[in-house]
Design a protein around this motif. Structure first.
Motif, short mmCIF file in Angstrom:
data_model
loop_
_atom_site.label_atom_id
_atom_site.label_comp_id
_atom_site.label_asym_id
_atom_site.label_seq_id
_atom_site.Cartn_x
_atom_site.Cartn_y
_atom_site.Cartn_z
N GLY A 1 1.08 -0.74 -0.01
CA GLY A 1 -0.05 -0.06 0.06
C GLY A 1 0.84 0.99 -0.51
O GLY A 1 2.16 1.61 0.05
N ILE A 2 0.74 2.44 -0.54
CA ILE A 2 1.07 3.80 -0.81
C ILE A 2 -0.02 4.40 -0.62
O ILE A 2 -1.22 4.97 -1.20
N ASP A 3 0.78 5.31 0.18
CA ASP A 3 -0.26 6.60 0.89
C ASP A 3 0.62 7.91 0.02
O ASP A 3 0.79 8.34 -0.03
N VAL A 4 -0.80 8.21 -0.57
CA VAL A 4 -0.93 8.97 -1.89
C VAL A 4 -1.37 10.54 -1.33
O VAL A 4 -2.42 10.11 -0.67
N PRO A 5 -1.25 11.58 -1.40
CA PRO A 5 -1.89 13.19 -0.92
C PRO A 5 -2.77 13.18 -2.63
O PRO A 5 -2.68 13.10 -3.54
N LEU A 6 -4.32 13.70 -1.75
CA LEU A 6 -5.06 14.17 -2.81
C LEU A 6 -4.65 15.17 -3.25
O LEU A 6 -4.47 16.35 -2.99
N ASN A 7 -5.52 15.68 -4.82
CA ASN A 7 -4.87 16.65 -5.48
C ASN A 7 -3.59 17.55 -5.34
O ASN A 7 -3.53 18.09 -5.75
N ASP A 8 -3.00 15.91 -5.47
CA ASP A 8 -1.36 16.45 -6.17
C ASP A 8 -0.19 15.19 -6.42
O ASP A 8 -0.61 14.02 -6.30
N CYS A 9 0.74 15.41 -7.19
CA CYS A 9 1.66 14.78 -7.32
C CYS A 9 2.37 13.99 -6.55
O CYS A 9 2.67 14.77 -5.20
N HIS A 10 2.69 12.38 -6.87
CA HIS A 10 3.09 11.95 -6.22
C HIS A 10 4.10 10.45 -6.35
O HIS A 10 3.20 9.98 -7.50
N ALA A 11 5.57 10.36 -6.33
CA ALA A 11 6.60 9.77 -6.84
C ALA A 11 5.96 8.34 -6.14
O ALA A 11 6.21 8.47 -4.65
N ILE A 12 5.47 7.44 -7.13
CA ILE A 12 5.52 5.57 -6.59
C ILE A 12 6.81 5.01 -7.06
O ILE A 12 7.20 4.30 -6.58
N GLU A 13 7.09 4.95 -8.36
CA GLU A 13 8.16 4.56 -8.77
C GLU A 13 8.07 3.01 -8.52
O GLU A 13 8.74 2.13 -8.58
N GLU A 14 7.58 2.12 -9.26
CA GLU A 14 6.94 0.73 -9.45
C GLU A 14 7.41 0.25 -10.98
O GLU A 14 6.82 0.82 -11.66
N GLU A 15 7.88 -0.41 -11.20
CA GLU A 15 7.95 -1.25 -12.02
C GLU A 15 6.92 -2.72 -12.23
O GLU A 15 6.83 -3.61 -11.47
N ASP A 16 6.54 -3.03 -13.19
CA ASP A 16 5.57 -4.62 -14.08
C ASP A 16 4.76 -4.87 -12.54
O ASP A 16 4.34 -5.66 -11.95
N VAL A 17 3.64 -3.42 -13.06
CA VAL A 17 2.79 -3.93 -12.24
C VAL A 17 1.43 -5.02 -12.95
O VAL A 17 1.02 -4.44 -13.99
#
Length: 96
Positions: free
Chosen positions: A33-49
């Motif tokens: 699970g990744i905690d991301v802000p709403l209404n803002d860009c967030h880096a997640i850097e995932e491969e082969d999803v």
């Protein structure tokens, strides 16, 4: 007792104005699970999803800082038998 603490944490976050969203990501190697802000860009850097699970509408980007090709996904579980090669960043909205 835990319920009271949880409610208090949510209330404090709401007062501070920092709305956040949990996004589920599954690859062949792991799920997290990744905690991301709403209404803002967030880096997640995932491969082969293989799967993305969302509770709000989000755009997934191939480039950093919400650049490059993007795909809009509605709330729900989105799976593919062929993995998505790279997701660099995400932008989730509070509503459509």
């Amino acid at each position: 007792m835990q319920k009271e603490k949880k409610s208090l944490e949510v209330e404090v976050e709401g007062e501070a104005g920092s709305e956040r969203l949990g996004v589920g990501i599954e690859t062949a190697d792991k799920s997290r699970g990744i905690d991301v802000p709403l209404n803002d860009c967030h880096a997640i850097e995932e491969e082969d999803v293989l799967t993305v699970s969302l509770k709000k509408p989000c755009r997934l980007f191939t480039g950093p800082d919400c650049t490059g090709h993007n795909t809009f996904l509605s709330p729900g579980d989105h799976s593919s038998k062929d993995p998505i090669p790279v997701i660099e960043s995400i932008f989730c909205q509070s509503s459509f």
